[in-house]
Design a protein around this motif. Sequence first.
Motif: not given
Ligand code: SF4
Length: 300
Positions: A183, A220, A222, A224, A229, A235, A242-246
């Motif tokens: 990210v 993270t 991804a 993004c 988005w 974000k 970034c919350l590290g959602c992947t």
């Molecule tokens: S939290 Fe998920 S969607 Fe948001 S920037 Fe991080 S990886 Fe991307």
Amino acid sequence: MMTKQNPSTIVWLQGLTCNGNSHSFFNYEKLEVFSKNFHILHHPQINTQYSLHDVLESDFSFDFLVIEGALSKNPSILSRFEIPFTKIVDNLEKRARYIICAGSCASFGGIFRLNNPEEITGAVFNGKKQGGYWSEQKKNVINISGCPMHPEWFVQTLFTLRNSSNILLDEYKRPKEIFSYFVHHGCLRNEYFEWKVDCKDFGLKEGCLFYEHGCQGPMTHANCNKILWNKTSSKTRVGSACLGCTEFDFPKHALYETHKNMSLPATPFGISKRAYYSLAGIAKSFKIERLEKRLIDENN
Ligand code: SF4
Ligand code: SF4
């Protein structure tokens, strides 16, 4: 002369889920193009050709089984219309060419797993550990993690598989084309990261969110900040961490705080602590006036 390919077929199944990945997919910008190439035989949220019962009672094969949500073999945790989920999955998985885990819950267990990691898992992973709903590493499973997954990631993966079976995956069975990036790549705050200038508050355009606000962009996987988005933002671009959602360990606790060890944040992925902290110390010792100022409006 090119022959016209029939639409690829999809059966979409929901386990333990908030429906977020379905909604992310419904927001895909070019659904008309998608629907010319893919036919959704069943989806629990929209009117489709077949109900779940119809699909279970039939024996046709199809191209993609999309699994959204975490899985459990315990029928008191997960069943549909009083049918244990194991029966449903076992019936459908044999008939699909590919199994696509849509989102982090189907990939790793996600937020549902936190309550009961013994009984709630992803399809082939339980958090970081291999072995989830299926203990063996099934070759035809592809994880598109994210909370939710980005609709472009999903559609891009399906098109790749439709046109060629050759897709490179990382160690967590995620397409490398998407998940080799961090990210952090493409984040507009990179210069602040380099010179260790912290963001003073959420929502500001200036500063990096790594030091105090919990940004996990450098760890993270991804893209993004490459595939934005809604083709507009991310974000970190709007001033949120970034919350590290992947990642397999999403969600961690206290997401908007930087977790520190002896007042030092974690190091970016693959960089030695010693090298990082030495460089960070040097960078921080410079005070760059330009980076301390507001970008646009000095008075706000
Ligand atoms: S939290 Fe998920 S969607 Fe948001 S920037 Fe991080 S990886 Fe991307
Ligand atoms: S805000 Fe996050 S993603 Fe952006 S530069 Fe800082 S650490 Fe990297």
